[in-house]
Design an enzyme around this catalytic site. Structure first.
Site, PDB file in Angstrom:
ATOM      1  N   ASP A  11      34.566  24.019 -44.904  1.00  0.00           N
ATOM      2  CA  ASP A  11      34.937  25.366 -44.489  1.00  0.00           C
ATOM      3  C   ASP A  11      34.295  26.384 -45.412  1.00  0.00           C
ATOM      4  O   ASP A  11      34.643  27.559 -45.379  1.00  0.00           O
ATOM      5  CB  ASP A  11      36.456  25.550 -44.411  1.00  0.00           C
ATOM      6  CG  ASP A  11      37.185  24.892 -45.563  1.00  0.00           C
ATOM      7  OD1 ASP A  11      36.582  24.765 -46.647  1.00  0.00           O
ATOM      8  OD2 ASP A  11      38.340  24.498 -45.394  1.00  0.00           O
ATOM      9  N   LYS A  51      32.915  23.922 -56.449  1.00  0.00           N
ATOM     10  CA  LYS A  51      32.715  22.694 -55.690  1.00  0.00           C
ATOM     11  C   LYS A  51      31.468  21.900 -56.083  1.00  0.00           C
ATOM     12  O   LYS A  51      31.417  20.680 -55.896  1.00  0.00           O
ATOM     13  CB  LYS A  51      32.652  23.023 -54.195  1.00  0.00           C
ATOM     14  CG  LYS A  51      33.969  23.461 -53.581  1.00  0.00           C
ATOM     15  CD  LYS A  51      34.864  22.286 -53.280  1.00  0.00           C
ATOM     16  CE  LYS A  51      36.071  22.682 -52.451  1.00  0.00           C
ATOM     17  NZ  LYS A  51      36.861  21.523 -52.009  1.00  0.00           N
TER      18      LYS A  51
END
Length: 377
Positions: A112, A69
């Site tokens: 998350d 990410k």
């Protein structure tokens, strides 16, 4: 449990030119200028369960974050900072010369897990503040990993993911902070688009490592789908005449792309399950609109899997010396299960000539649960 359905509404016009090798050069240049940059490994399992090859891109080794990410987060934050400072394609040294201004910038997101870690890390690298909010059910070890990664103040809320996104968007507007969210909606598209473009580095690394050999099948796990959309766009751009067959993978109980493809009218639908899954990184109830535009055209199927299918994949990868977390293994989990089933092989058109590409999107981001699963043998 594993269930696969076809994309009933496949089609539409999609321009993938922004994902071309030339168009993404500045993104790769930024990533490669980082002192922590290293090309992550691509592992080939030859003649695996009756197919020619399974290629696994191991993002557990990306930037020391155990996940991919950071690629999107740092590019999007870099673009915001460049705009705010009035700079055009600056070097990192040029940006760092504005330390006082950087210290006044604040970034905020919902996550998350791994996206928040990337935002915390990237904001911290630039000397900026960040706030990260997490949905209910998040384990504390994931929150602490975000704190440890960089600059973030982190809070686990009592909201579900979608409500948490709305909450952080409100805080960003109220406080004049910069929202760095990896999902899009009408009126909020520029930042998610840049995050998705940031993931192109992963795909171009993999293409080079495969000597630009075309995989016949790609299995991509999806939460909101930004990574899946970006990878699909790169491969579509590079194999325009014959794109690989793409299958999207989600947990049974939080399967928004499955629901969207099941209804098949071209619109986006929210997942209908109870949201309970150990695949925390995929626990997102509504697709990213930008990702859906790409995946509507290029995804042939979507698959839903239960946690036990993911656990088998984690153990199978561990036997290959690949550390893969609950969400990280999901694409491989479907490929692995399909290769054990004649019915699924036929459904996905897999044979001895097939070349499969999957991404291990995270390592052991919940170490206790990882150890427990692997210890089960």
């Amino acid at each position: 449990m594993i269930k696969i359905i076809q994309n009933k509404n496949r089609g539409g016009e999609v321009d993938t030119s922004s994902y071309s090798f030339a168009a993404t050069e500045n993104i790769r240049n930024l990533h490669e200028s980082l002192s922590v940059y290293n090309e992550t490994p691509l592992i080939e399992l030859k003649n695996f369960k009756g197919v020619r090859s399974v290629f696994i891109k191991d993002e557990s080794q990306r930037f020391g974050l155990k996940a991919f990410k950071g690629l999107g987060s740092i590019w999007a934050i870099y673009k915001v900072i460049s705009r705010e400072l009035g700079l055009n394609n600056p070097t990192l040294d040029e940006i760092f010369s504005h330390r006082a201004a950087l210290a006044e910038m604040t970034f905020i997101t919902t996550t998350d897990g791994n996206h928040g870690k990337g935002v915390s890390w990237a904001a911290g690298l630039f000397g900026c503040k960040s706030f990260v909010y997490m949905p209910r059910g998040t384990v504390e070890v994931r929150a602490q990993a975000i704190r440890d990664a960089g600059s973030a103040t982190v809070e686990i809320t009592d909201m579900n993911y979608d409500d948490c996104v709305k909450f952080t968007a409100h805080l960003a507007e109220k406080n004049h902070w910069h929202l760095i969210q990896d999902t899009s909606w009408t009126g909020y598209e520029e930042i998610p688009a840049q995050i998705m473009l940031g993931y192109s580095t992963l795909a171009y690394e993999a293409l080079r490592q495969m000597n630009y050999r075309r995989p016949t099948h790609i299995f991509l796990q999806a939460g909101v789908g930004s990574m899946a959309g970006a990878i699909a766009a790169v491969f579509a751009e590079n194999f325009k005449d014959n794109p690989p067959r793409i299958t999207i993978v989600e947990p049974v109980e939080v399967a928004c792309f499955y629901e969207t493809m099941r209804i098949g009218d071209g619109k986006i639908y929210t997942a209908t399950g109870n949201g309970q899954t150990m695949m925390a990184g995929l626990n997102c109830a509504t697709p990213c609109e930008l990702a859906w535009k790409i995946l509507r055209k290029y995804a042939a199927n979507t698959a839903i899997i239960s946690d036990d299918i993911a656990a088998v994949a984690m153990k199978t990868l561990a036997a290959q010396k690949i550390i893969s977390g609950e969400s990280g293994c999901a694409g491989f989990a479907v490929a692995n299960a399909a290769l054990n089933s004649d019915e699924l092989r036929r459904a996905l058109e897999l044979d001895e000539q097939s070349t499969i590409f999957v991404i291990n999107t995270e390592g052991a981001t919940d170490p206790d649960n990882y150890s427990k699963i692997i210890a089960e043998g």
